[in-house]
Write a protein that holds these residues in place. Structure first.
Motif, short mmCIF file in Angstrom:
data_model
loop_
_atom_site.label_atom_id
_atom_site.label_comp_id
_atom_site.label_asym_id
_atom_site.label_seq_id
_atom_site.Cartn_x
_atom_site.Cartn_y
_atom_site.Cartn_z
N ARG A 181 25.83 40.00 38.21
CA ARG A 181 27.10 40.50 37.71
C ARG A 181 27.07 40.66 36.19
O ARG A 181 26.50 39.85 35.47
CB ARG A 181 28.23 39.54 38.12
N TYR A 182 27.72 41.75 35.72
CA TYR A 182 27.88 41.98 34.29
C TYR A 182 29.35 42.22 34.01
O TYR A 182 29.96 43.12 34.60
CB TYR A 182 27.05 43.19 33.85
N GLU A 183 29.94 41.39 33.14
CA GLU A 183 31.37 41.43 32.89
C GLU A 183 32.08 41.30 34.25
O GLU A 183 31.64 40.53 35.10
CB GLU A 183 31.77 42.68 32.11
N ASN A 184 33.16 42.01 34.47
CA ASN A 184 33.90 41.81 35.72
C ASN A 184 33.45 42.73 36.85
O ASN A 184 33.29 42.29 37.99
CB ASN A 184 35.41 41.99 35.49
N SER A 185 33.25 44.01 36.54
CA SER A 185 32.99 44.98 37.61
C SER A 185 31.60 45.57 37.59
O SER A 185 31.27 46.39 38.45
CB SER A 185 34.02 46.13 37.53
N GLY A 186 30.78 45.18 36.64
CA GLY A 186 29.44 45.74 36.55
C GLY A 186 28.41 44.90 37.28
O GLY A 186 28.57 43.70 37.45
N VAL A 187 27.34 45.55 37.73
CA VAL A 187 26.23 44.85 38.37
C VAL A 187 24.92 45.39 37.83
O VAL A 187 24.81 46.56 37.44
CB VAL A 187 26.25 45.01 39.91
N ILE A 188 23.92 44.51 37.80
CA ILE A 188 22.56 44.88 37.40
C ILE A 188 21.63 44.56 38.56
O ILE A 188 21.44 43.39 38.89
CB ILE A 188 22.13 44.11 36.14
#
Length: 241
Positions: free
Chosen positions: A167-174
């Protein structure tokens, strides 16, 4: 050794992790494009002692890819992703993928997220619009038009279903595997003027919270009974010489 004590402790560790994911999901139930966190649990068997004992593993957290509902905003800079694709954005952590399609245009014409991350085209380049040409029209395939001129195309990316997502921040994914640009827009695409909401089901999460709380209490009771059994055995046997 009293298995009930150790089984109860392993259960409490698992339930604590589950409680953390439920709390995070509830906190983001109104976050655009948010993907709920789930936990996959396993058991492992200890063959030490007279009888095998099942212990709970700490569990593996994963991100649910179920789509959220669409909300109509009418904002020409809002897009919702239809299908399983993701938008690509440029961040200090590199390329991140998101379903949060709320965008804005800077005074210089760059298309960014609300958190100022540049939105990328299919080739991974930031999108540049004409700040003097008015609101854009965005087609299902991501093509952006201002008036009669095509000025770019929003990139839509596919992430391997087996990829693990950070997860990156709230809504991002890596993802741990490279994402690929989507070129077939029969089942995939974007819808202008809409925003995808969180895929969290509030009622389901509150039900989970109740179940986790009850299970934690049951584990605590098992531990307490195990400790009392040990104390009783010590008192009955008396001190050793």
């Amino acid at each position: 050794m009293q298995p009930a004590i150790y089984v109860g402790l392993s259960a409490q560790l698992v339930l604590e992790k589950r409680l953390e994911t439920v709390a995070r999901n509830v906190a983001n139930m109104n976050t655009a494009g948010y993907r709920a966190e789930e936990v996959k649990f396993d058991t492992f068997i200890s063959k030490k002692g007279a009888d095998p004992v099942n212990y709970a593993s700490t569990g593996e957290t994963f991100t649910s890819r179920t789509s959220g509902g669409l909300d109509k905003t009418g904002n020409p800079l809002d897009v919702a992703v239809e299908g399983q694709g993701f938008l690509g954005i440029q961040t200090p952590a590199g390329t991140v993928y998101t379903r949060d399609g709320r965008m804005k245009m800077t005074p210089q014409g760059q298309l960014t997220t609300l958190l100022d991350h540049p939105v990328l085209d299919a080739g991974g380049a930031p999108l540049q619009l004409d700040p003097e040409a008015g609101p854009p029209t965005i087609a299902r395939d991501g093509m952006i038009w201002q008036g009669n001129q095509q000025v770019g195309a929003i990139g839509l990316f596919s992430i391997d279903p087996n990829a693990k997502l950070q997860r990156y921040e709230n809504s991002g994914v890596i993802p741990d595997r490279p994402a690929t640009a989507i070129l077939d827009f029969v089942t995939e695409g974007v819808r202008q003027g809409f925003v995808e909401g969180s895929n969290v089901n509030p009622i389901r999460e509150m039900t989970k919270l109740i179940m986790v709380t009850r299970a934690f209490d049951s584990a605590a009771t098992a531990i307490d009974k195990g400790e009392k059994a040990v104390d009783g055995a010590i008192q009955a046997l008396g001190p050793t010489s």
